[in-house]
Design an enzyme around this catalytic site. Structure first.
Site, PDB file in Angstrom:
ATOM      1  N   CYS A 197       5.762  15.029  -9.412  1.00 15.65           N
ATOM      2  CA  CYS A 197       4.653  15.675  -8.677  1.00 15.65           C
ATOM      3  C   CYS A 197       5.016  17.057  -8.142  1.00 15.65           C
ATOM      4  CB  CYS A 197       4.190  14.784  -7.533  1.00 15.65           C
ATOM      5  SG  CYS A 197       3.614  13.184  -8.087  1.00 15.65           S
ATOM      6  N   HIS A 230       0.702  18.651  -1.500  1.00  9.68           N
ATOM      7  CA  HIS A 230       0.498  17.729  -2.626  1.00  9.68           C
ATOM      8  C   HIS A 230      -0.563  16.698  -2.241  1.00  9.68           C
ATOM      9  CE1 HIS A 230       1.027  15.064  -5.869  1.00  9.68           C
ATOM     10  NE2 HIS A 230       1.800  14.192  -5.248  1.00  9.68           N
ATOM     11  N   ASN A 236      -4.332  11.367  -6.641  1.00 10.17           N
ATOM     12  CA  ASN A 236      -3.055  12.050  -6.883  1.00 10.17           C
ATOM     13  C   ASN A 236      -2.950  12.381  -8.371  1.00 10.17           C
ATOM     14  OD1 ASN A 236      -0.392  12.773  -7.279  1.00 10.17           O
ATOM     15  ND2 ASN A 236       0.471  11.099  -6.063  1.00 10.17           N
TER      16      ASN A 236
HETATM   17  N1  COA Z   1      -5.991  -2.990  -1.574  1.00  8.32           N
HETATM   18  C1  COA Z   1      -5.821  -3.887  -0.596  1.00  8.32           C
HETATM   19  N2  COA Z   1      -4.619  -4.197  -0.098  1.00  8.32           N
HETATM   20  C2  COA Z   1      -3.558  -3.563  -0.611  1.00  8.32           C
HETATM   21  C3  COA Z   1      -3.672  -2.618  -1.634  1.00  8.32           C
HETATM   22  C4  COA Z   1      -4.967  -2.348  -2.120  1.00  8.32           C
HETATM   23  N3  COA Z   1      -5.169  -1.440  -3.086  1.00  8.32           N
HETATM   24  N4  COA Z   1      -2.443  -2.143  -1.924  1.00  8.32           N
HETATM   25  C5  COA Z   1      -1.565  -2.757  -1.111  1.00  8.32           C
HETATM   26  N5  COA Z   1      -2.238  -3.632  -0.323  1.00  8.32           N
HETATM   27  C6  COA Z   1      -1.694  -4.520   0.686  1.00  8.32           C
HETATM   28  C7  COA Z   1      -0.223  -4.766   0.505  1.00  8.32           C
HETATM   29  O1  COA Z   1      -0.022  -5.787  -0.445  1.00  8.32           O
HETATM   30  C8  COA Z   1       0.211  -5.153   1.911  1.00  8.32           C
HETATM   31  O2  COA Z   1      -0.105  -6.500   2.077  1.00  8.32           O
HETATM   32  P1  COA Z   1       0.928  -7.489   2.803  1.00  8.32           P
HETATM   33  O3  COA Z   1       1.109  -6.890   4.179  1.00  8.32           O
HETATM   34  O4  COA Z   1       0.212  -8.784   2.777  1.00  8.32           O
HETATM   35  O5  COA Z   1       2.161  -7.428   1.961  1.00  8.32           O
HETATM   36  C9  COA Z   1      -0.742  -4.353   2.804  1.00  8.32           C
HETATM   37  O6  COA Z   1      -1.823  -3.913   1.964  1.00  8.32           O
HETATM   38  C10 COA Z   1      -0.096  -3.155   3.468  1.00  8.32           C
HETATM   39  O7  COA Z   1       0.676  -2.481   2.532  1.00  8.32           O
HETATM   40  P2  COA Z   1       1.486  -1.198   2.932  1.00  8.32           P
HETATM   41  O8  COA Z   1       2.360  -0.821   1.798  1.00  8.32           O
HETATM   42  O9  COA Z   1       2.104  -1.320   4.269  1.00  8.32           O
HETATM   43  O10 COA Z   1       0.301  -0.138   3.109  1.00  8.32           O
HETATM   44  P3  COA Z   1       0.429   1.360   3.514  1.00  8.32           P
HETATM   45  O11 COA Z   1      -0.356   1.620   4.729  1.00  8.32           O
HETATM   46  O12 COA Z   1       1.846   1.856   3.472  1.00  8.32           O
HETATM   47  O13 COA Z   1      -0.343   2.091   2.319  1.00  8.32           O
HETATM   48  C11 COA Z   1       0.135   3.278   0.317  1.00  8.32           C
HETATM   49  C12 COA Z   1       0.138   1.930   1.007  1.00  8.32           C
HETATM   50  C13 COA Z   1       0.683   3.101  -1.103  1.00  8.32           C
HETATM   51  C14 COA Z   1      -1.287   3.802   0.260  1.00  8.32           C
HETATM   52  C15 COA Z   1       1.037   4.270   1.115  1.00  8.32           C
HETATM   53  O14 COA Z   1       2.273   3.661   1.395  1.00  8.32           O
HETATM   54  C16 COA Z   1       1.270   5.554   0.399  1.00  8.32           C
HETATM   55  O15 COA Z   1       0.363   6.323   0.164  1.00  8.32           O
HETATM   56  N6  COA Z   1       2.531   5.847   0.075  1.00  8.32           N
HETATM   57  C17 COA Z   1       2.870   7.068  -0.617  1.00  8.32           C
HETATM   58  C18 COA Z   1       2.564   6.916  -2.068  1.00  8.32           C
HETATM   59  C19 COA Z   1       2.579   8.228  -2.791  1.00  8.32           C
HETATM   60  O16 COA Z   1       2.087   9.189  -2.297  1.00  8.32           O
HETATM   61  N7  COA Z   1       3.181   8.218  -3.960  1.00  8.32           N
HETATM   62  C20 COA Z   1       3.252   9.335  -4.812  1.00  8.32           C
HETATM   63  C21 COA Z   1       4.166  10.325  -4.230  1.00  8.32           C
HETATM   64  S1  COA Z   1       4.291  11.653  -5.300  1.00  8.32           S
END
Ligand code: COA
Length: 329
Positions: A112, A252, A282
């Protein structure tokens, strides 16, 4: 001699995948996706539309805007981690389509952060005097490596392309400084496990769904905010500037909460933080380039304005670039 961006381009496929569509595909909801990421919809390339096709369209727009004939391009830098093939390079594929017969070309892979890594390479080649006109393209068909059965990742990503012409003269956005960084210790946080020589494609790798992107979302989130903040500070300090000197922040476009966290650390007002994440998700390497192109089209960048671009991706990689509007060439 200062390198400058003299024109930009972008291309987004027409097919829209909404959060409501995703509700039909995995166990998720519009409410969850919107509140955790700010994303409402993303674009998905047609089955027969590839990274090079999208990059080509973005490149053609930048060339037309700069009124630059393809024969005048000296170098094509193509940033992607979803190339049409391992080889030949995607740069060579679009060279043929553009008729840029005097150009050298290569692909770079910084996930990215690809647009900023590419911009940095272009700046160096221009300022060394090696080349006069460089075409930078960042394009990704992420839908080709996303597991649409994995709710943790499939809601985040979209397809798209962006481009820029970087030249040694002309009106545009001067590039005073770019800083880059990487941390290979965190290589496991975002990964495509199979398909390379370490784990060649096999029936077993396909059965294990190892040709799809894997990510530790929560860990990535923390690194993203910290690294983009660090890069931005380094970039501003190098130029003797502070956040008060920044007219626009383009981060980003991975997650609205990441973008807002960075803006808050720099006290940059919300209306000076440019966002496309709600409509495109993204788009990896192309994301900051698409946002830059749309901000310029909006007509809200004035003479002397300073733009701060920050990016972050797999590797881990990150970078920050300072741009300054200069209409006098
Ligand atoms: N819909 C519903 N629930 C979901 C889900 C979805 N699409 N994806 C994950 N969950 C669940 C998980 O399974 C977890 O459940 P659990 O607590 O029972 O295990 C819960 O939601 C919370 O997950 P968590 O990972 O803590 O959520 P979060 O607030 O961190 O958000 C992301 C997850 C991926 C959106 C966030 O971590 C993020 O944006 N990270 C950066 C990713 C990124 O930018 N990557 C590219 C970089 S270049």
């Amino acid at each position: 001699m200062k390198a400058r961006i003299v024109s930009t381009g972008a291309y987004l496929p027409s097919k829209i995948l909404t959060n409501l569509d995703l509700e039909q595909m995995v166990d998720t909801s519009d409410e969850w996706i919107t509140s955790r990421t700010g994303i409402k919809e993303r674009r998905i390339a047609h089955e027969e539309e590839f990274t090079s096709d999208m990059g080509l369209k973005a490149a053609q727009e930048a060339l037309a805007q700069a009124k630059l004939p393809p024969e005048k391009i000296d170098l094509i830098i193509f940033a992607t981690h979803t190339p049409d093939h391992f080889f030949p390079s995607t740069a060579c594929m679009i060279q043929k389509e553009l008729g840029a017969k005097n150009a050298a070309g290569f692909d770079i892979q910084a996930a990215c952060s690809g647009y900023l890594y590419g911009l940095s390479v272009a700046k160096s080649f221009i300022e060394s005097g090696a080349y006069k006109n460089i075409l930078l393209v960042a394009s990704e068909k992420l839908s080709s490596i996303i597991d649409y059965e994995d709710r943790n990742t499939c809601i985040l990503f979209g397809d798209g392309a962006s481009s820029a012409i970087i030249s040694n003269e002309g009106a545009g956005l001067i590039i005073p400084h770019i800083c880059l960084g990487s941390d290979g210790d965190q290589e496991n946080l975002i990964k495509l496990p199979a398909g390379g020589c370490r784990k060649v494609a096999s029936k077993e790798s396909v059965d294990c769904r190892e040709h799809f992107l894997r990510m530790e979302g929560r860990e990535v989130f923390k690194h993203a905010v910290r690294r983009m903040e660090q890069a931005a500070i380094e970039c501003l300090e190098h130029e003797g500037l502070t956040d008060a000197d920044v007219s626009w922040l383009i981060a980003h476009q991975a997650n609205i909460r990441i973008i807002d966290a960075i803006a808050k650390r720099f006290s940059i007002p919300a209306d000076r933080v440019y966002k496309t994440v709600h409509k495109y998700g993204n788009t990896s390497s192309s994301s900051v380039g698409i946002a830059l192109h749309e901000l310029l089209l909006d007509g809200n960048v004035n003479e002397g304005d300073r733009l701060l671009l920050v990016a972050f991706g797999a590797g881990l990689t990150w970078g920050a670039a300072l741009l300054e509007k200069n209409s006098n060439g």
